[in-house]
Design an enzyme around this catalytic site. Sequence first.
Site, PDB file in Angstrom:
ATOM      1  N   TRP A  32       5.600   8.553   7.082  1.00  0.00           N
ATOM      2  CA  TRP A  32       6.684   8.534   8.064  1.00  0.00           C
ATOM      3  C   TRP A  32       7.995   8.080   7.433  1.00  0.00           C
ATOM      4  O   TRP A  32       8.948   7.750   8.139  1.00  0.00           O
ATOM      5  CB  TRP A  32       6.319   7.623   9.232  1.00  0.00           C
ATOM      6  CG  TRP A  32       6.236   6.144   8.893  1.00  0.00           C
ATOM      7  CD1 TRP A  32       5.962   5.573   7.679  1.00  0.00           C
ATOM      8  CD2 TRP A  32       6.438   5.050   9.788  1.00  0.00           C
ATOM      9  NE1 TRP A  32       5.969   4.214   7.766  1.00  0.00           N
ATOM     10  CE2 TRP A  32       6.267   3.853   9.060  1.00  0.00           C
ATOM     11  CE3 TRP A  32       6.766   4.953  11.147  1.00  0.00           C
ATOM     12  CZ2 TRP A  32       6.389   2.580   9.621  1.00  0.00           C
ATOM     13  CZ3 TRP A  32       6.888   3.695  11.716  1.00  0.00           C
ATOM     14  CH2 TRP A  32       6.697   2.526  10.959  1.00  0.00           C
ATOM     15  N   ASP A  33       8.046   8.088   6.098  1.00  0.00           N
ATOM     16  CA  ASP A  33       9.178   7.469   5.415  1.00  0.00           C
ATOM     17  C   ASP A  33      10.500   8.177   5.665  1.00  0.00           C
ATOM     18  O   ASP A  33      11.559   7.593   5.429  1.00  0.00           O
ATOM     19  CB  ASP A  33       8.883   7.382   3.918  1.00  0.00           C
ATOM     20  CG  ASP A  33       7.753   6.414   3.632  1.00  0.00           C
ATOM     21  OD1 ASP A  33       8.016   5.280   3.220  1.00  0.00           O
ATOM     22  OD2 ASP A  33       6.595   6.790   3.850  1.00  0.00           O
TER      23      ASP A  33
ATOM     24  N   LYS B 177       0.562  -6.839   9.199  1.00  0.00           N
ATOM     25  CA  LYS B 177       0.950  -6.520   7.830  1.00  0.00           C
ATOM     26  C   LYS B 177       2.463  -6.359   7.731  1.00  0.00           C
ATOM     27  O   LYS B 177       3.072  -6.747   6.728  1.00  0.00           O
ATOM     28  CB  LYS B 177       0.256  -5.235   7.391  1.00  0.00           C
ATOM     29  CG  LYS B 177       0.635  -4.752   5.998  1.00  0.00           C
ATOM     30  CD  LYS B 177      -0.056  -3.438   5.688  1.00  0.00           C
ATOM     31  CE  LYS B 177       0.390  -2.871   4.354  1.00  0.00           C
ATOM     32  NZ  LYS B 177      -0.187  -1.528   4.079  1.00  0.00           N
ATOM     33  N   GLN B 178       3.061  -5.772   8.747  1.00  0.00           N
ATOM     34  CA  GLN B 178       4.486  -5.448   8.706  1.00  0.00           C
ATOM     35  C   GLN B 178       4.998  -5.334  10.128  1.00  0.00           C
ATOM     36  O   GLN B 178       4.248  -5.439  11.089  1.00  0.00           O
ATOM     37  CB  GLN B 178       4.703  -4.131   7.966  1.00  0.00           C
ATOM     38  CG  GLN B 178       4.051  -2.925   8.635  1.00  0.00           C
ATOM     39  CD  GLN B 178       3.974  -1.722   7.723  1.00  0.00           C
ATOM     40  OE1 GLN B 178       3.281  -1.735   6.721  1.00  0.00           O
ATOM     41  NE2 GLN B 178       4.677  -0.675   8.077  1.00  0.00           N
TER      42      GLN B 178
ATOM     43  N   GLU C  24      -0.926  -1.621  10.900  1.00  0.00           N
ATOM     44  CA  GLU C  24      -1.985  -1.176   9.993  1.00  0.00           C
ATOM     45  C   GLU C  24      -3.124  -2.174   9.799  1.00  0.00           C
ATOM     46  O   GLU C  24      -4.156  -1.812   9.261  1.00  0.00           O
ATOM     47  CB  GLU C  24      -1.425  -0.776   8.616  1.00  0.00           C
ATOM     48  CG  GLU C  24      -0.568   0.467   8.653  1.00  0.00           C
ATOM     49  CD  GLU C  24      -0.242   1.005   7.285  1.00  0.00           C
ATOM     50  OE1 GLU C  24       0.073   0.199   6.396  1.00  0.00           O
ATOM     51  OE2 GLU C  24      -0.308   2.221   7.103  1.00  0.00           O
TER      52      GLU C  24
END
Length: 799
Positions: free
Chosen positions: A356-357, A615-616, A495
């Site tokens: 998805w960058d 995680k983020q 994630e």
Amino acid sequence: MTDGWTWTYDRYDPARERLVESLCTLGNGRFATRGSAPECPAGPVHYPGTYLAGCYDRRASTVAGQRVENVENEDMVNLPDWTRLRYRCLPDGGPPGPWLTPGSPDLRHYGVRLDLRAGTLTRHLFFRDADGRGLRVDHTRLVHMGDPRLAAQRSTFRAYGWTGAVEVESVLDGAVVNAGVERYRNLEGRHLADHRSGFEPDGTAWLSCRTTDPGVRLGLAVRTDAHPGAPAVETAGPTGAVRTYRLPIGPRRPAALVKTLALRTSADRPDGDPRAAACADLAGAPAFPRLLATHEASWRRLWEQGELHVPGEVGRILRLHLFHLLQTLSPHTADLDVGVPARGLHGEAYRGHVFWDELFVLPHLNLHFPEVSRALLMYRHRRLPAARAAARRAGATGAMYPWQSASSGREETQQLHLNPRSGRWLPDHSHLQHHVGSAVAYNVWRYAQATGDRGFLHAEGAEILLEVARHWAGAAAFDPGPGRYRIRGVMGPDEYHDAYPGATSPGIDDNAYTNATAAWVLARGLDLLAELPDARRAELTEELSLADEELARWEDVSRRLHIPFHRGVISQFEGYGDLAELDWEGYRARYGDIRRLDRILEAEGDAVNRYQASKQADTLMLGYLFRPAELRALFARLGHRLDDDVWRATVAYHLRRTSHGSTLSSLVHGWVIARQKGADAWRYCEEALLGDVADVQGGTTGEGIHLGAMAGTVDLVERGITGLEPGPEGLRVEPVVLAQIPRFAFTICFHGHRGVRVRVLPGRLAVRVPTSSRSPLTLLLPGGRRYRIAAGEERWLRL
């Protein structure tokens, strides 16, 4: 590190060589070559690699008795090594010296210099043996930004205190595999087959081969020019070709050798024999000085179009980030059918897949290289049939884009992944990150807002956005209890959480980010249908079989999707607040770096699913995508009041429970806190800036740079700190003060105006619109202030 345009490394350190190779990669948007030492083959220290955008190959693998990676793994292919050069000294009256490398005991000096302005990589080596004989070697490499088929490397040899010859082998090596990521080495890495090699009558070495599946044919040709002229011994083997020279050398009598590469494939247009085409390209390629001059001129034009001036070390890092973005996604990319590889064309991490960058990359490209943005969105449109088929296989409707995409658009996410800490292969459920579809739709809408390209929005863009909206309307199931629609069995951007504790099936319910962005896509789908010309609306509704009843459901779902809350904050997902709290300080004390907390807990026999740990950025990604006013409006449509207090509490709550195991995490948190004018904003911005430069993730940069984070840091300055939002009503600017970056300037494209220059100074803003026949640019400032700046005019404004 001498100025704002160079990166230098002044000693040879095997432990950091992979990092240097990634950060010194050269590319032109079509292909890239890692900044590896030409003297060294792939091994524990060095990893030469050349990667062609969009060139993937699918192979089956067997790990621990299981065929894995969706039965096959599709990798971005490591192409034959064109840079390889071996050399040794042949002193008069003495025995031949050893083959020299940076690891040789005779090495006395080693320096690497990456010139961002010119797009060149230079290596300097000096060897002195026990008898006092010295040899200086200088390599200069380029991957041509003007002609995307060419690359070149010039090597110069100078003798000190001796005469004789230097024996040089110019190698074109096709015996390469994908082995650049240690945790993938149990997977099949042989992706090239049917090698043939030879020489043309003029001495050009050539190599042809193909990928095993789908069978892209590759042709590489290397012309080697030596000075002084010397006869060469030619050797062609099954997987490569070598030209060997003995070049006379002595004090003040240097020798030089230039390798020029041409790379062709069967995917090029017009179609033809790649080997023959590569040899023909070389026949017309100029000598090295001319190649270098035209290459540097191409880079000058790019830097003019993508100008970003930030003083000091911050500016130097940002320029490096922009350099690697432009090498991965240059104007040449606009001619290709490729997506945004998460790790650039710089290494084999994530197997070169597209995630998805583009969510972090396209905002910059929209304002500088809109034709590249359009091409990247066309990559998604060409794979819309695959996304529709994936939805049908899942019993769903619309289009369900894959979390990991490569050549075909099918789901490429692995079924198993290795935890290097425990050595165990574990199920991988990250294909449940269906929020990627919302990212694709979001990019379509924002591209049109930034560029004014309604033609794309009403054509290919509409097909993408409406089919993603249709998928969300079908995926949402009505729950009569709360009177809300629910989206179950997904994963969020976090994630870490792929299931509830003790659950027998994967997925969590009502991820706030997934549901909120799904509601946004549905609302934009309705807006788009309303703005379409009557003929196009009729055409689309017929083509997609969009009935009034379905559109009424879109409206209802967009207003009644469930967003979970707990303790006065937005939950990450339903039930998140019921999970156990983690002893963060205890784990930091025991392990130090806990970015990959999931691996630590699994190795302990525990599971991150049990804890309130991310995680983020997940929920907080909403604060990255949407300005505060937009986010309030989105939640108001869903029946929730999201005031500043609730949002600040939400940010604080989730920030304390995030391990920042992704380079994108610090970027998003820095952006969100900067919008809040929070004191900690710079701490996260700085970590995002240093993510790859300092390899904060501990060895991952050597496997490929993090393209989303690099592009995102540039965008953080251009849009985040300026509060710049392009839209049909004009260019909105609402700067956020960051003391560490008090002044900067950049140039953008906006609605046909190319070269709009924006300067931000403490308390002041300047906007200059280049001379043209276009109508004035509308600038929107806080407090409802509106200015029209005519072409050829510059306006200074107080903030």
